[in-house]
Every structure is written in structure tokens, then in C-alpha cells.
Write a protein that holds these residues in place. Structure first.
Motif, short mmCIF file in Angstrom:
data_model
loop_
_atom_site.label_atom_id
_atom_site.label_comp_id
_atom_site.label_asym_id
_atom_site.label_seq_id
_atom_site.Cartn_x
_atom_site.Cartn_y
_atom_site.Cartn_z
N LEU A 217 14.30 46.81 43.79
CA LEU A 217 14.21 45.97 42.61
C LEU A 217 13.18 44.87 42.81
CD1 LEU A 217 17.96 45.40 41.65
CD2 LEU A 217 16.34 47.01 40.61
N ALA A 218 12.60 44.44 41.69
CA ALA A 218 11.74 43.27 41.73
C ALA A 218 12.59 42.03 42.00
CB ALA A 218 10.99 43.13 40.41
N ASP A 219 11.95 40.98 42.48
CA ASP A 219 12.66 39.74 42.75
C ASP A 219 13.21 39.11 41.48
OD1 ASP A 219 12.31 39.79 45.49
OD2 ASP A 219 10.48 38.58 45.46
N GLY A 220 14.28 38.34 41.64
CA GLY A 220 14.82 37.56 40.53
C GLY A 220 16.18 38.04 40.08
N GLY A 221 16.93 37.14 39.45
CA GLY A 221 18.28 37.47 39.04
C GLY A 221 18.36 38.47 37.92
N ALA A 222 17.41 38.45 36.98
CA ALA A 222 17.50 39.35 35.83
C ALA A 222 17.48 40.82 36.27
CB ALA A 222 16.35 39.09 34.87
N GLY A 223 16.70 41.14 37.29
CA GLY A 223 16.60 42.52 37.75
C GLY A 223 17.88 43.09 38.31
N LEU A 224 18.82 42.21 38.69
CA LEU A 224 20.06 42.70 39.27
C LEU A 224 20.92 43.47 38.27
CD1 LEU A 224 21.10 39.60 41.42
CD2 LEU A 224 20.13 41.77 42.23
N ALA A 225 20.57 43.39 37.00
CA ALA A 225 21.28 44.21 36.00
C ALA A 225 21.09 45.69 36.28
CB ALA A 225 20.78 43.88 34.60
N GLU A 226 20.02 46.04 37.01
CA GLU A 226 19.71 47.44 37.32
C GLU A 226 20.13 47.85 38.72
OE1 GLU A 226 18.64 49.29 34.89
OE2 GLU A 226 18.53 47.50 33.59
N VAL A 227 20.80 46.96 39.47
CA VAL A 227 21.12 47.27 40.85
C VAL A 227 22.16 48.39 40.91
CG1 VAL A 227 22.93 45.51 41.05
CG2 VAL A 227 21.71 46.30 43.10
N ALA A 228 21.93 49.34 41.82
CA ALA A 228 22.84 50.47 41.97
C ALA A 228 23.35 50.62 43.40
CB ALA A 228 22.15 51.78 41.54
N SER A 229 22.56 50.17 44.38
CA SER A 229 23.00 50.31 45.77
C SER A 229 22.35 49.25 46.64
CB SER A 229 22.66 51.71 46.31
OG SER A 229 21.26 51.93 46.35
N LEU A 230 22.95 49.04 47.80
CA LEU A 230 22.48 48.03 48.75
C LEU A 230 22.52 48.63 50.14
CD1 LEU A 230 21.73 45.10 49.52
CD2 LEU A 230 24.19 44.60 49.56
N ASP A 231 21.36 48.71 50.78
CA ASP A 231 21.24 49.24 52.13
C ASP A 231 21.10 48.06 53.09
OD1 ASP A 231 20.59 50.42 54.53
OD2 ASP A 231 18.80 51.45 53.80
N LEU A 232 22.09 47.87 53.94
CA LEU A 232 22.11 46.73 54.85
C LEU A 232 21.72 47.11 56.27
CD1 LEU A 232 25.45 45.09 53.64
CD2 LEU A 232 23.12 44.43 53.04
N SER A 233 21.29 48.34 56.47
CA SER A 233 21.03 48.81 57.84
C SER A 233 19.88 48.08 58.51
CB SER A 233 20.75 50.32 57.83
OG SER A 233 19.59 50.62 57.05
N GLY A 234 19.00 47.46 57.71
CA GLY A 234 17.85 46.78 58.30
C GLY A 234 18.12 45.35 58.73
N ILE A 235 19.31 44.82 58.44
CA ILE A 235 19.61 43.43 58.81
C ILE A 235 20.13 43.37 60.24
CG2 ILE A 235 21.09 41.44 58.36
CD1 ILE A 235 21.03 42.05 55.46
N ASP A 236 19.49 42.55 61.07
CA ASP A 236 19.93 42.35 62.44
C ASP A 236 19.62 40.92 62.85
OD1 ASP A 236 20.68 42.44 65.07
OD2 ASP A 236 19.09 43.81 65.72
N LEU A 237 20.64 40.09 62.82
CA LEU A 237 20.45 38.69 63.20
C LEU A 237 20.61 38.46 64.70
CD1 LEU A 237 22.33 36.86 60.30
CD2 LEU A 237 19.90 37.44 60.49
N GLY A 238 20.86 39.54 65.43
CA GLY A 238 20.93 39.42 66.88
C GLY A 238 22.02 38.50 67.38
#
Length: 367
Positions: free
Chosen positions: A156-177
Motif C-alpha cells: 500500500l501507499a503511505d498514509g491512513g486513507a490507503g488502509l481501507a484497502e489493506v488485506a494482509s500484513l507480513d511481519l517476517s521482515g521485522i527484527d529488532l534484535g
């Protein structure tokens, strides 16, 4: 020689906390006092500056501003700790022109957190006041490695309005160590609904009623997707609506801890140590009012100083509190610019000189 601790917050629209402390300090020194200056903040704009004034080390970084343009911000470092500030990275003060309530992003905050993690911080304190966005923290998560996708698997493009189209969230790339996040948060709003991020705060960021409704609905979609991805639905947790939903993303996805912004920042800058060796504490902010007493920085300074038996003076632009209300908060004297300069415009433009004048009155009243 009497030793004064000068620990004010900013006079909004006039002077930042460092400038306020310096002006009061000049007046006190001219009257023969010994002065320790300790500017304070509550998790919004000025939080990093307060840490730097207390001796933390500045680490300049370039991040995305609220509309995507690069901005230069600072991470404050001390030992294993870091402080990052949303206001300076991608907050309202960083808007290049008109507000952007539908498209402003929290991405820059995530980039600042990532920089602190890469620099070796094991704890990052995140000040989230002064935000320009209502994106549920999606931009922050994207900067940390998440993928926020529509039904076709397209980011999605940045910004709150675009979240109306959100369908999934992939968190596999987050690593805060293993880095711990502590969010400075002084609001208890949920993410959505009549007390949520969009309804309460988006109008302050330029949203009209129709845009507020769109953003609130989009945040509901976002909360559903985050719940699916994490197994936790935290949209109604107090503080989830902070900073346009950054509080929600920090809690639900990053496992952050939340603490009172003022209490947290004052611990970071060493208020208690500073109080160990002073005779009088001076604090204040632009408006000393009922809101101050709800846990803002000057109220915390007053409470901690009064608990030690140290006289407390508040210096402010204006006050709406009675003497009894001030005394109940641990404040012995209140000096307001409006009491020496009835022209409110001059109180703003000439605040520095007026504060120096008031400092002389402080010394004669408390010594």
C-alpha cells in the motif's frame, strides 16, 4: 549561595524549553544565584533536545518526513539507551506546507528507530507526541521491515486513507534484535470509535468530517488485519490511539511498553539527581492550568521537589489556577508573564526578556 534548579518545559509558540531555562537562568545569575539548568519535555517536541541538554550524545540521521521528503533528525544516545522523537522526525512541525491528513506517514519514526537499533541501542525510548499522521503506525512498521499489502499482494501507499484497502500484513521482515521499545504516551484513547485516533485527533491534523470518517473506517480495517497477523486485538487498549495509531502498532506488533511521557523523560534527564543538591526548584510552561496538573512535566517536577521539602516556583506565560490549586500541586509561588505584561502579544514576542525580569522577582520572593 542559593542554588536553583531551573527545569521548565517549552512556552509553546514562543520559546523552546532550552531557551526558557536559559532566560530564567540569566535573570537568576544576575541576581547572584547559583543555577542548574535542566530543560524538560513530556514525549512530544523537545524530548530529544531535553536529553541532549542533559548530556546525551546526538546522532544525526536522515529519515522520511510526514509527506515522504527527507528530513534531518537526531537520535539521542546514552550508554545502551536511545531516544527518538516522532515530532522532529515526521510530526506536524515537519510538514512542508499544508496538512496531509490522508497521506501523512509515520515511516520516518520507524526509520529513526531502525537507526537506533543499528547503532547498538538495547532500549529505545520513543516520544510520539506531535504526530502529523493517522496511519495506525503502518508507516513505522514498513520502515522496520513489515509489508502492508492489498488484496493483490501489492504494498500500500503511505498514509491512513490507503488502509481501507489493506488485506494482509507480513511481519517476517521485522527484527529488532532484542531491542526493547518504551513509548512515552500520555493519552488513553483507543484506536477507533468516537474517542479514537481519527475522531479525536485527525481534525487537528487537517482532516474534515468526511476524511475523519474515512480514516476511522480505514483504521478499523487495519486493526482487523493486525489482529489476524498477531493473534492479538489491541484496538481498544488505552493508548492505542496515540499518535494516529502509532501506539497501537507499537503495542500490538512491536511489544512495546508504554509509560507516562513526563515521568519517563524526567527519569532520562536525571531530575532526581539534580534535585539532590538544590535549594529551590523552578519549573513551568506556557500555560499553567488544569491540564498541567494531569501529569504534565511541570506537575511532575513540582511533586518530586515538594516530596523532598524543596520550595517550588512555577514561571509561566499565563495561569488559570488558583493559589490553593497550585499549593495542592506542591507549588509555593506562581509568576506569570501576563502579570507583568498585560499585552499578550508582547508576552510571546518578548518572552525571553520578561523571563529575565521575573527571575529577579523570584529571588526576592523565595530568599
Amino acid at each position: 549561595m542559593t542554588r536553583f534548579l531551573v527545569a521548565p518545559d517549552k512556552f509553546k509558540g514562543s520559546l523552546d524549553a532550552t531557551e526558557v531555562a536559559a532566560a530564567i537562568g540569566r535573570g537568576l545569575c544576575a541576581a547572584g544565584a547559583d543555577v542548574v539548568e535542566l530543560p524538560i519535555a513530556d514525549g512530544g517536541d523537545g524530548t530529544v533536545a531535553a536529553a541532549l541538554a542533559a548530556g546525551w550524545t546526538p546522532v544525526p540521521v536522515t529519515v522520511s518526513g510526514p509527506t515522504g521528503e527527507p528530513v534531518r533528525t537526531t537520535v539521542a544516545r546514552h550508554g545502551d539507551d536511545a531516544v527518538v522523537e516522532m515530532a522532529d522526525a515526521c510530526g506536524l512541525v515537519r510538514l512542508p506546507g499544508a496538512p496531509a491528513p490522508m497521506t501523512a506517514t509515520s515511516r520516518g519514526l520507524g526509520e529513526a528507530i531502525a537507526a537506533a537499533v543499528a547503532d547498538g541501542a538495547t532500549r529505545v525510548v520513543v516520544g510520539i507526541g506531535g504526530s502529523a499522521s493517522t496511519d495506525g503506525g503502518a508507516g513505522m512498521l514498513t520502515a522496520l521491515g513489515a509489508r502492508v499489502l492489498d488484496g493483490d499482494g501489492v504494498p500500500l501507499a503511505d498514509g491512513g486513507a490507503g488502509l481501507a484497502e489493506v488485506a494482509s500484513l507480513d511481519l517476517s521482515g521485522i527484527d529488532l534484535g532484542g531491542t526493547a521499545l518504551v513509548v512515552a504516551c500520555d493519552v488513553d484513547n483507543p484506536l477507533t470509535g468516537e474517542h479514537g485516533a481519527a475522531v479525536v485527533y485527525a481534525p487537528q491534523k487537517g482532516a474534515d468530517p468526511a476524511q475523519v470518517a474515512t480514516l476511522d473506517a480505514a483504521l478499523s480495517c487495519w486493526a482487523d488485519v493486525v489482529a489476524d497477523a498477531t493473534g492479538r486485538d489491541l484496538r481498544d487498549v488505552p493508548g492505542a490511539g496515540a499518535a494516529g495509531g502509532v501506539g497501537f502498532a507499537a503495542l500490538a506488533v512491536l511489544g512495546a511498553e508504554t509509560r507516562s511521557g513526563a515521568e519517563l523523560v524526567l527519569d532520562l534527564v536525571g531530575l532526581d539527581r539534580a534535585l539532590d543538591d538544590v535549594d529551590v526548584a523552578i519549573t513551568g510552561e506556557g500555560s499553567f492550568d488544569a491540564q498541567t496538573l494531569r501529569g504534565k512535566g511541570p506537575a511532575v517536577v513540582a511533586a518530586r521537589a515538594a516530596a523532598r521539602g524543596i520550595p517550588v516556583v512555577v514561571v509561566c506565560g499565563r495561569t488559570t489556577l488558583s493559589d490553593d490549586e497550585a499549593r495542592t500541586a506542591g507549588v509555593d509561588h506562581v509568576f506569570a508573564l501576563q502579570h507583568v505584561e498585560p499585552d499578550l502579544d508582547r508576552c510571546v514576542t518578548d518572552a525571553s526578556a520578561l523571563l529575565e525580569r521575573i527571575a529577579a522577582a523570584v529571588t526576592s520572593s523565595v530568599l
